[in-house]
Motif scaffolding. Structure first.
Motif, PDB file in Angstrom:
ATOM      1  N   PRO A   4      -0.662  -6.461  -8.622  1.00 47.44           N
ATOM      2  CA  PRO A   4      -0.674  -5.045  -7.882  1.00 47.44           C
ATOM      3  C   PRO A   4      -1.491  -4.523  -7.005  1.00 47.44           C
ATOM      4  O   PRO A   4      -1.101  -3.635  -6.038  1.00 47.44           O
ATOM      5  N   ALA A   5      -2.686  -4.720  -7.230  1.00 43.98           N
ATOM      6  CA  ALA A   5      -3.828  -4.146  -6.601  1.00 43.98           C
ATOM      7  C   ALA A   5      -3.793  -4.837  -5.319  1.00 43.98           C
ATOM      8  O   ALA A   5      -4.029  -3.964  -3.925  1.00 43.98           O
ATOM      9  N   LEU A   6      -3.384  -6.233  -4.974  1.00 41.58           N
ATOM     10  CA  LEU A   6      -3.264  -6.797  -3.579  1.00 41.58           C
ATOM     11  C   LEU A   6      -2.192  -6.096  -3.020  1.00 41.58           C
ATOM     12  O   LEU A   6      -2.098  -5.982  -1.850  1.00 41.58           O
ATOM     13  N   ILE A   7      -1.177  -6.033  -3.536  1.00 41.59           N
ATOM     14  CA  ILE A   7       0.078  -5.360  -2.973  1.00 41.59           C
ATOM     15  C   ILE A   7      -0.127  -3.892  -2.445  1.00 41.59           C
ATOM     16  O   ILE A   7       0.138  -3.535  -1.359  1.00 41.59           O
ATOM     17  N   GLY A   8      -0.758  -3.221  -3.328  1.00 40.28           N
ATOM     18  CA  GLY A   8      -1.131  -1.839  -2.883  1.00 40.28           C
ATOM     19  C   GLY A   8      -1.951  -1.781  -1.749  1.00 40.28           C
ATOM     20  O   GLY A   8      -1.859  -0.960  -0.791  1.00 40.28           O
ATOM     21  N   LEU A  12      -1.358  -0.229   1.966  1.00 39.91           N
ATOM     22  CA  LEU A  12      -2.173   0.562   2.500  1.00 39.91           C
ATOM     23  C   LEU A  12      -2.577   0.446   3.952  1.00 39.91           C
ATOM     24  O   LEU A  12      -2.317   1.225   4.935  1.00 39.91           O
ATOM     25  N   TYR A  13      -2.891  -0.908   4.318  1.00 40.32           N
ATOM     26  CA  TYR A  13      -3.323  -1.390   5.480  1.00 40.32           C
ATOM     27  C   TYR A  13      -2.067  -1.387   6.634  1.00 40.32           C
ATOM     28  O   TYR A  13      -2.291  -0.992   7.522  1.00 40.32           O
TER      29      TYR A  13
END
Length: 286
Positions: A4-8, A12-13
């Motif tokens: 989830p952190a990578l997807i977030g 964002l980018y």
């Protein structure tokens, strides 16, 4: 499976890139059109790259484009804008910093009332007081002069700039002023010898805000400047409605627009890190 952190982070980018592209599209169109010749600018799509890019339109806009009957380009108005911006910004920063110091650290009677009036002044649309100012300057014999234009920019810039200086000075140790007063220093001695040397960051922030507002102004320059001190923004607006041949020179208009917008853009690009540093100065206390 992606975390989830990578997807977030990817989201964002993606959002930031999309936002940057959205705001960059008009600037890209202006730049590409300014590199075309007249036939390309009239016949081609605005998104088509120029076949033989050159800077002839920029040269013409700067030196020989017609603004009404005056075919000397916008180059002369550049120095008008420089003088107006330097004078208005310098006076605004000086008065606003003194006001901010007095309201934040000098325990003035009625400081709360003055602050409330500044807040009102910061949010009242300046368009509603233009006519009274025109009448006042006309009676005083300075309407449509450099003096009138600088006074107007200073008046309309003071509320927000004073609030900026006041909020920063509230974070300075009160003991600095108390110690200086014990040593016999006057108000202006404390300001110039103690407070001003510590104000570089906030001066940069307020200066960028003031320069951007004064340089990009159109309405006040149109009403108060007069023919002798017409700023670049007013000249560009006149240029886009003028055509010596009856055919709109879109490439020249775009070049003039880009040249007018370039100074504040370069100012921010070269001083952006100082701007961020000034905005965040004092935000975190140890």
């Amino acid at each position: 499976m992606k975390s989830p952190a990578l997807i977030g982070r990817l989201g964002l980018y993606g959002f930031l890139i999309a936002t940057a592209l959205f705001f960059a599209i008009p600037l890209v169109i202006v730049f590409l059109t300014s590199l075309k010749d007249l036939d390309e600018a009239r016949a081609g799509s605005i998104f088509v790259l120029p076949q033989t890019p050159d800077f002839e339109a920029h040269v013409e806009a700067w030196t020989s484009a017609c603004i009404g009957r005056d075919c000397t380009g916008i180059g002369g108005r550049f120095w008008n804008s420089v003088v107006i911006t330097v004078l208005a910004t310098s006076v605004s920063l000086l008065i606003a910093s003194i006001n901010g110091f007095a309201l934040a650290m000098w325990n003035l009677r009625g400081a709360g009332i003055v602050l409330a009036l500044l807040l009102v002044g910061a949010f009242v649309p300046y368009q509603i007081v233009i006519y009274p100012l025109v009448r006042m300057f006309a009676v005083g014999g300075i309407h449509q002069t450099l003096t009138a234009l600088v006074i107007v920019h200073v008046l309309f810039g003071l509320p927000i700039l004073t609030l900026i200086f006041r909020n920063v000075y509230l974070g300075l140790p009160a003991e600095l002023v108390k110690a200086a007063r014990v040593d016999g220093a006057s108000f202006f001695q404390i300001y110039f010898l103690v407070i001003l040397p510590m104000s570089l960051n906030v001066i940069i922030v307020a200066g960028i805000i003031s320069v951007t507002g004064v340089w990009n102004d159109y309405l006040l320059g149109l009403i108060f400047a007069g023919a002798d001190w017409q700023p670049m923004t007013v000249s560009v607006a006149s240029l886009t409605s003028t055509s010596a041949t009856g055919v709109p020179a879109h490439h020249v208009n775009m070049a003039a627009t880009l040249l007018t917008a370039l100074p504040p853009l370069l100012l921010y690009l070269f001083s952006g890190k100082y701007f961020v540093r000034g905005v965040t100065a004092g935000a975190v206390k140890g």
